[in-house]
Scaffold this motif. Structure first.
Motif, PDB file in Angstrom:
ATOM      1  N   ASP A   5       0.860  -1.003  -0.091  1.00 37.14           N
ATOM      2  CA  ASP A   5      -0.073  -0.101  -0.091  1.00 37.14           C
ATOM      3  C   ASP A   5       0.770   1.385   0.206  1.00 37.14           C
ATOM      4  O   ASP A   5       0.315   2.309  -0.541  1.00 37.14           O
ATOM      5  CB  ASP A   5      -0.974   0.116   1.339  1.00 37.14           C
ATOM      6  CG  ASP A   5      -1.897  -1.042   1.089  1.00 37.14           C
ATOM      7  OD1 ASP A   5      -2.196  -1.621   0.186  1.00 37.14           O
ATOM      8  OD2 ASP A   5      -2.573  -1.663   2.058  1.00 37.14           O
ATOM      9  N   ASN A 180       0.886 -10.857  -7.995  1.00 36.86           N
ATOM     10  CA  ASN A 180       1.282  -9.621  -7.524  1.00 36.86           C
ATOM     11  C   ASN A 180       2.586  -9.125  -7.917  1.00 36.86           C
ATOM     12  O   ASN A 180       2.977  -7.918  -8.351  1.00 36.86           O
ATOM     13  CB  ASN A 180       1.277  -9.238  -6.130  1.00 36.86           C
ATOM     14  CG  ASN A 180       0.090  -9.125  -5.179  1.00 36.86           C
ATOM     15  OD1 ASN A 180      -0.844  -9.075  -5.761  1.00 36.86           O
ATOM     16  ND2 ASN A 180       0.118  -8.674  -4.103  1.00 36.86           N
ATOM     17  N   VAL A 183       1.786  -7.603 -11.746  1.00 37.72           N
ATOM     18  CA  VAL A 183       0.714  -6.581 -11.859  1.00 37.72           C
ATOM     19  C   VAL A 183       1.009  -5.466 -12.421  1.00 37.72           C
ATOM     20  O   VAL A 183       0.461  -4.905 -13.416  1.00 37.72           O
ATOM     21  CB  VAL A 183       0.042  -6.397 -10.381  1.00 37.72           C
ATOM     22  CG1 VAL A 183      -0.842  -5.035 -10.539  1.00 37.72           C
ATOM     23  CG2 VAL A 183      -0.695  -7.658  -9.788  1.00 37.72           C
ATOM     24  N   HIS A 211      -0.411  -0.542 -15.258  1.00 34.42           N
ATOM     25  CA  HIS A 211      -0.872  -1.853 -15.127  1.00 34.42           C
ATOM     26  C   HIS A 211      -0.381  -2.782 -15.951  1.00 34.42           C
ATOM     27  O   HIS A 211      -0.364  -2.100 -17.155  1.00 34.42           O
ATOM     28  CB  HIS A 211      -2.231  -1.740 -14.739  1.00 34.42           C
ATOM     29  CG  HIS A 211      -2.818  -1.509 -13.368  1.00 34.42           C
ATOM     30  ND1 HIS A 211      -3.278  -0.065 -13.126  1.00 34.42           N
ATOM     31  CD2 HIS A 211      -2.848  -1.806 -12.129  1.00 34.42           C
ATOM     32  CE1 HIS A 211      -3.472  -0.057 -11.994  1.00 34.42           C
ATOM     33  NE2 HIS A 211      -3.212  -1.172 -11.199  1.00 34.42           N
ATOM     34  N   LEU A 220      -8.792  -5.839 -14.957  1.00 33.57           N
ATOM     35  CA  LEU A 220      -8.244  -5.135 -13.602  1.00 33.57           C
ATOM     36  C   LEU A 220      -9.151  -4.953 -12.342  1.00 33.57           C
ATOM     37  O   LEU A 220      -8.906  -5.460 -11.379  1.00 33.57           O
ATOM     38  CB  LEU A 220      -7.908  -3.744 -14.218  1.00 33.57           C
ATOM     39  CG  LEU A 220      -7.451  -2.866 -12.967  1.00 33.57           C
ATOM     40  CD1 LEU A 220      -6.053  -3.399 -12.442  1.00 33.57           C
ATOM     41  CD2 LEU A 220      -7.323  -1.426 -13.387  1.00 33.57           C
ATOM     42  N   LYS A 221     -10.620  -4.976 -12.634  1.00 31.82           N
ATOM     43  CA  LYS A 221     -11.564  -4.985 -11.494  1.00 31.82           C
ATOM     44  C   LYS A 221     -11.554  -6.285 -10.972  1.00 31.82           C
ATOM     45  O   LYS A 221     -11.575  -6.281  -9.583  1.00 31.82           O
ATOM     46  CB  LYS A 221     -12.849  -4.327 -11.986  1.00 31.82           C
ATOM     47  CG  LYS A 221     -13.782  -4.296 -10.734  1.00 31.82           C
ATOM     48  CD  LYS A 221     -15.247  -3.621 -11.538  1.00 31.82           C
ATOM     49  CE  LYS A 221     -16.122  -3.601 -10.490  1.00 31.82           C
ATOM     50  NZ  LYS A 221     -17.572  -2.926 -10.836  1.00 31.82           N
ATOM     51  N   TYR A 223      -9.151  -8.518 -10.759  1.00 33.78           N
ATOM     52  CA  TYR A 223      -8.105  -8.922 -10.017  1.00 33.78           C
ATOM     53  C   TYR A 223      -8.199  -8.310  -8.942  1.00 33.78           C
ATOM     54  O   TYR A 223      -7.849  -8.801  -7.916  1.00 33.78           O
ATOM     55  CB  TYR A 223      -6.726  -8.296 -10.868  1.00 33.78           C
ATOM     56  CG  TYR A 223      -5.534  -8.292 -10.010  1.00 33.78           C
ATOM     57  CD1 TYR A 223      -4.950  -9.543  -9.765  1.00 33.78           C
ATOM     58  CD2 TYR A 223      -4.808  -7.136  -9.437  1.00 33.78           C
ATOM     59  CE1 TYR A 223      -3.678  -9.866  -8.691  1.00 33.78           C
ATOM     60  CE2 TYR A 223      -3.874  -7.314  -8.624  1.00 33.78           C
ATOM     61  CZ  TYR A 223      -3.406  -8.484  -8.310  1.00 33.78           C
ATOM     62  OH  TYR A 223      -2.359  -8.557  -7.410  1.00 33.78           O
ATOM     63  N   HIS A 224      -8.445  -6.739  -8.666  1.00 32.37           N
ATOM     64  CA  HIS A 224      -8.573  -6.276  -7.343  1.00 32.37           C
ATOM     65  C   HIS A 224      -9.674  -6.890  -6.464  1.00 32.37           C
ATOM     66  O   HIS A 224      -9.294  -6.818  -5.324  1.00 32.37           O
ATOM     67  CB  HIS A 224      -9.184  -4.593  -7.576  1.00 32.37           C
ATOM     68  CG  HIS A 224      -7.981  -3.835  -8.125  1.00 32.37           C
ATOM     69  ND1 HIS A 224      -8.246  -2.758  -9.019  1.00 32.37           N
ATOM     70  CD2 HIS A 224      -6.669  -4.087  -8.196  1.00 32.37           C
ATOM     71  CE1 HIS A 224      -7.098  -2.035  -9.202  1.00 32.37           C
ATOM     72  NE2 HIS A 224      -6.216  -2.946  -8.605  1.00 32.37           N
ATOM     73  N   TYR A 227      -7.843  -9.954  -5.049  1.00 32.32           N
ATOM     74  CA  TYR A 227      -6.921  -9.609  -4.245  1.00 32.32           C
ATOM     75  C   TYR A 227      -7.569  -9.215  -2.988  1.00 32.32           C
ATOM     76  O   TYR A 227      -7.199  -9.688  -1.687  1.00 32.32           O
ATOM     77  CB  TYR A 227      -6.096  -8.283  -4.716  1.00 32.32           C
ATOM     78  CG  TYR A 227      -4.973  -7.770  -3.776  1.00 32.32           C
ATOM     79  CD1 TYR A 227      -3.856  -8.268  -3.310  1.00 32.32           C
ATOM     80  CD2 TYR A 227      -5.340  -6.600  -3.114  1.00 32.32           C
ATOM     81  CE1 TYR A 227      -3.068  -7.816  -2.371  1.00 32.32           C
ATOM     82  CE2 TYR A 227      -4.523  -6.008  -1.962  1.00 32.32           C
ATOM     83  CZ  TYR A 227      -3.383  -6.640  -1.828  1.00 32.32           C
ATOM     84  OH  TYR A 227      -2.596  -6.229  -1.052  1.00 32.32           O
ATOM     85  N   TYR A 228      -8.526  -8.429  -2.971  1.00 32.86           N
ATOM     86  CA  TYR A 228      -9.235  -7.708  -1.749  1.00 32.86           C
ATOM     87  C   TYR A 228      -9.702  -9.084  -0.985  1.00 32.86           C
ATOM     88  O   TYR A 228      -9.916  -9.224   0.379  1.00 32.86           O
ATOM     89  CB  TYR A 228     -10.093  -6.909  -1.791  1.00 32.86           C
ATOM     90  CG  TYR A 228      -9.421  -5.592  -1.859  1.00 32.86           C
ATOM     91  CD1 TYR A 228      -8.965  -4.725  -0.852  1.00 32.86           C
ATOM     92  CD2 TYR A 228      -9.342  -4.714  -3.021  1.00 32.86           C
ATOM     93  CE1 TYR A 228      -8.426  -3.589  -0.712  1.00 32.86           C
ATOM     94  CE2 TYR A 228      -8.867  -3.640  -3.184  1.00 32.86           C
ATOM     95  CZ  TYR A 228      -8.186  -3.063  -2.037  1.00 32.86           C
ATOM     96  OH  TYR A 228      -7.488  -1.696  -1.963  1.00 32.86           O
ATOM     97  N   ASP A 298      -9.692   0.022   3.782  1.00 32.36           N
ATOM     98  CA  ASP A 298      -9.336  -0.133   2.406  1.00 32.36           C
ATOM     99  C   ASP A 298     -10.275  -0.819   1.522  1.00 32.36           C
ATOM    100  O   ASP A 298     -10.642  -0.536   0.274  1.00 32.36           O
ATOM    101  CB  ASP A 298      -7.961  -0.750   2.376  1.00 32.36           C
ATOM    102  CG  ASP A 298      -6.532   0.118   2.917  1.00 32.36           C
ATOM    103  OD1 ASP A 298      -7.219   1.354   3.087  1.00 32.36           O
ATOM    104  OD2 ASP A 298      -5.766  -0.368   3.225  1.00 32.36           O
ATOM    105  N   PHE A 302     -12.528   0.795  -1.632  1.00 35.46           N
ATOM    106  CA  PHE A 302     -12.522  -0.039  -3.066  1.00 35.46           C
ATOM    107  C   PHE A 302     -14.020  -0.192  -3.558  1.00 35.46           C
ATOM    108  O   PHE A 302     -14.184  -0.241  -4.694  1.00 35.46           O
ATOM    109  CB  PHE A 302     -11.850  -1.435  -3.029  1.00 35.46           C
ATOM    110  CG  PHE A 302     -11.865  -2.332  -4.369  1.00 35.46           C
ATOM    111  CD1 PHE A 302     -11.282  -1.605  -5.326  1.00 35.46           C
ATOM    112  CD2 PHE A 302     -12.524  -3.263  -4.065  1.00 35.46           C
ATOM    113  CE1 PHE A 302     -11.563  -2.563  -6.380  1.00 35.46           C
ATOM    114  CE2 PHE A 302     -12.909  -4.082  -5.205  1.00 35.46           C
ATOM    115  CZ  PHE A 302     -12.192  -3.751  -6.368  1.00 35.46           C
TER     116      PHE A 302
END
Length: 371
Positions: A5, A180, A183, A211, A220-221, A223-224, A227-228, A298, A302
């Motif tokens: 972060d 990661n 990325v 990216h 991308l969305k 993947y996020h 990840y979260y 966080d 998001f």
């Protein structure tokens, strides 16, 4: 853990005025400056000192626990934990003094390829921290089983089982965050071939990042979200629940004196071992919970694009949390030293052997010179 972060979230706040002027002309540059700000208190003074202490003490831990006298299913896990703790702390802090003492890199754009090296080290720190989380959770499960089911657990938690569990945890810890490592794409400013980015660079050696191409469009969305969700469920909720449950049970067993032993000496050793493991998992839980809370904020940002915590407070909390994690890594050695008679005995034996070896070598040199 929030190591990454400090890179990803802060970069957006370090966009240069030149970049903003380019954006005002309705041109879009797909790259951003890769910048890194350094706090002299947290990341230049405190964290490197604690990291050095952690590595030195964990080397003692590894050397002592690998001896045949102390090798057991529990100490095998503790060896793996010592390695992951040391590597996590090292990779997270190794470049910070360099950033500070080379003044051009403080609060400024990093040169290429230092940016890619920095990101690689941060990802390695996160991966090793993930391993530490799982090893600590497994340690709690192991000790809970030994206390709750002493006879059955002896057949299950063997040395071989601990070896394989440690290896599997390392593989899983790195596999979870393997995306990661790919990325972002990094480029030297002068190598960026885009008309929209020509006026973006002030120095041809500046590092620009974007990216990766495989994250184009809706990927991308997704993947996020992966990840979260992975961080939230697999790294935060499940391990924290396991560690909390095992800690509570171990504390209750200590209060109720629920340890069945044949002799008073065996009872004392098992009780001290239970206290030792309880302190290790308990301290880890105390340090990890604030990070889980801020990560939840966080995640909320998001999902909703609403900022709950101001950016400056969030950055300060990240720094404090990372320092506390490093401090927690350094505590394990002193827990072993305070509660394990065998650990202290092995340290004394090792130091005595080192002294004897040094004295013998000195004597040999003197005898050689006399001829």
């Amino acid at each position: 853990m929030h190591y990454e972060d400090l890179v990803v979230l802060q970069n957006s706040s370090h966009s240069s005025d030149l970049y903003n002027s380019v954006s005002d002309t309705n041109l879009t540059c797909e790259y951003e400056y890769f910048s890194r700000d350094v706090s002299i208190l947290w990341e230049v003074v405190l964290s490197p000192i604690v990291t050095l202490m952690t590595i030195c003490t964990n080397l003692f831990v590894i050397c002592i626990f690998t001896s045949k006298v102390l090798r057991s299913p529990t100490t095998i896990i503790l060896i793996g934990l010592a390695v992951s703790d040391s590597m996590s702390s090292l990779f997270a802090n190794v470049l910070h003094p360099y950033f500070y003492f080379t003044s051009d890199n403080v609060n400024k754009v990093l040169p290429y390829p230092l940016c890619s090296v920095y990101m690689l080290l941060q990802n390695l720190g996160v991966s090793f921290h993930t391993v530490s989380v799982y090893l600590t959770a497994f340690l709690g499960i192991q000790k809970f089983s030994i206390v709750a089911f002493p006879f059955r657990s002896r057949r299950i938690f063997t040395k071989t089982m601990s070896y394989w569990a440690t290896v599997i945890i390392y593989i899983v810890g790195f596999a979870i965050f393997s995306p990661n490592y790919v990325v972002f794409e990094f480029s030297r400013a002068e190598d960026v071939d885009s008309s929209n980015c020509k006026d973006y660079t002030k120095d041809p050696d500046y590092c620009l990042f974007r990216h990766a191409s495989w994250l184009s469009g809706g990927t991308l969305k997704h993947y996020h979200m992966y990840y979260y969700m992975t961080r939230c469920i697999v790294i935060q909720i499940i391990p924290c629940f396991v560690i909390t449950f095992s800690t509570i049970y171990l504390v209750r067993s200590l209060v109720s004196n629920k340890v069945s032993m044949a002799t008073a000496e065996q009872h004392r050793r098992k009780r001290r071992l239970t206290i030792m493991i309880t302190l290790i998992v308990g301290i880890f839980l105390i340090v990890e919970l604030p990070g889980a809370i801020f990560f939840a904020f966080d995640f909320h940002r998001f999902l909703t694009d609403q900022i709950v915590i101001p950016e400056d407070i969030d950055h300060l909390s990240v720094r404090i949390h990372n320092f506390l994690l490093c401090l927690g890594y350094a505590c394990n050695f002193w827990i072993y030293f305070a509660l394990s008679d065998q650990f202290r005995t092995q340290i004394r034996k090792s130091l005595r052997r080192l002294h004897i070896t040094k004295t013998t070598n000195t004597t040999r040199v003197i005898v050689t010179r006399s001829y």
